[in-house]
Design a protein around this motif. Sequence first.
Motif: not given
Length: 507
Positions: A263-272
């Motif tokens: 979850l943290a990794a995908t959020a980081c990627l979506r965070g740009g």
Amino acid sequence: MKLLSAALTRTLDQATIQAQGITSLELMERAATALFDWILTELRPAYSTPIHLFCGPGNNGGDGLALARLLHEAGYAAHVWLLPAKRYSADFTANRLRLPAEVPCQELAAARFPELPASAVLIDALFGTGLSRPLTDLAAEVVAHLNRSPALRIAVDLPSGLLADAPQPPDSPLVQAHYTLCFELPKLAFLLPGHAAFVGEWHTLQIGLEQEVIHNMAVDNYFIEDNYLKGCLPKRPRFSHKGTFGHALLLAGSQGKVGAAVLAATACLRGGVGLLTVRVPQVGYAILQTAVPEAMCLPDSAPDILTELPDLTPYAAVGMGPGLGQQAASREVLRQLLQTATVPLVLDADALNLLGANRELLELLPPDTLLTPHPKEFERLVGIPARHDYHRLEQLRAFVRQHRCYCVLKDAYTAVAAPDGTLYFNGSGNPGMATGGSGDVLTGLLLALRADKRLSALDAALLGVYAHGRAGDLAAQETGEAGLIASDLVRFIGPALQELTASAPGL
Ligand SMILES: NC(=O)C1=CN([C@@H]2O[C@H](COP(=O)(O)OP(=O)(O)OC[C@H]3O[C@@H](n4cnc5c(N)ncnc54)[C@H](O)[C@@H]3O)[C@@H](O)[C@H]2O)[C@H](O)CC1
Ligand SMILES: [K+]
């Protein structure tokens, strides 16, 4: 927007009166008109709905009396109940005299409380910002009577009994309002978890207070609402490449908690973020490579927990904590990280619990480190339970000042604390976000924003917290609040950030 103390609110009233050349009675009329307009447009009461207005001896009561007159003039069934007092404010008295004789107006007495059926609307105009001590005697009995009624309760400015910006003794009499309608700016008291049952849903009504005066007021509490951060995220230059937005390292996951790392990794990627490397124990390797193909994976040699800190040279920011566990070996990884990192850090979850259990590590925090505790983790960090919500905020200010760090205290109105002790309360988000993994998503998003060198530490923290809540609001439109899960937040990070992105290109 700024959160003003009761004292600054009074200063603002006086400054507005002077600057605009109006009387305080005219300002009260604006307040009453704004209340009247809200009630008509939002509640749309029937002409026959009994509207009982409970008016105290000060200007809060004056607002109630003026509102009663406006309701009566528009054909509504207003009924005024006055709280007897030794002294009444001048504007209370003026509005008492202006109340048409046809409006029923009685003094409250212990033996004479009105029947308040479910069909009625109750206006609590007993006390506002002038309250200096808890309610007692008749005022306390009136509050208990209002709270017992099944009718809708609307508080003017503050639920009576609640102090605007300071604690009151536990179990002080307080009106339990369904709605609180205040003027221009919200109050700090509205944002504290212990007051939710009294403030209800709050709204600010515009009454033309002097913006220039507000602008020049020094405060240490802000409320972050819709417009505050619009355009704060710089637009991506056309000639950008993945190096422009930073390479982040995430240290996360342990046996049974690899989902937190995902979850943290995908959020980081979506965070740009430009590039992301994730350090997980062996157990997480295949999971991460499959679930997040966009991230690189650098597995630890240990099977189920993190035991080794990788070389930090390539990274623009490092995040640590989601699903980490609290084993001694992982604590040593954290210690090494704190000792060696020269780039921004984001610490969450078990990284915070490790700090709380080994408080000497706090001395190693590099300046501007961003910590994201929920209240229980924060209590472990400071080691002393907060006596009440205001005490927790004082602990928060003291903590960031002492450690020169940023701290995101997660709650319904998450507070972002800057190293100078200023607090920024976040207004986005909804109760659907109280679900497992929501915090991991915030960590990943904040990590991406800290890796972006174009943003200051404060802007990254404020943008991340606001966008996280906004993603929750957008997600809830699709899933409802109960059906919202953390992966939904990840899906809406992009749209939330898009709303905050500048339209003009950055330099
Ligand atoms: N810009 C604005 O926000 C405007 C606000 N208005 C309204 O004015 C009130 C504040 O009015 P004020 O007269 O200062 O205070 P209160 O009405 O809250 O009450 C003061 C009154 O009560 C006495 N008192 C204080 N504590 C107690 C107690 N525990 N028990 C009994 N009596 C108490 C005190 O001595 C005074 O006599 C604000 O909230 C708004 O509603 C303006 O109308 C418009 C602009
Ligand atoms: K009130």
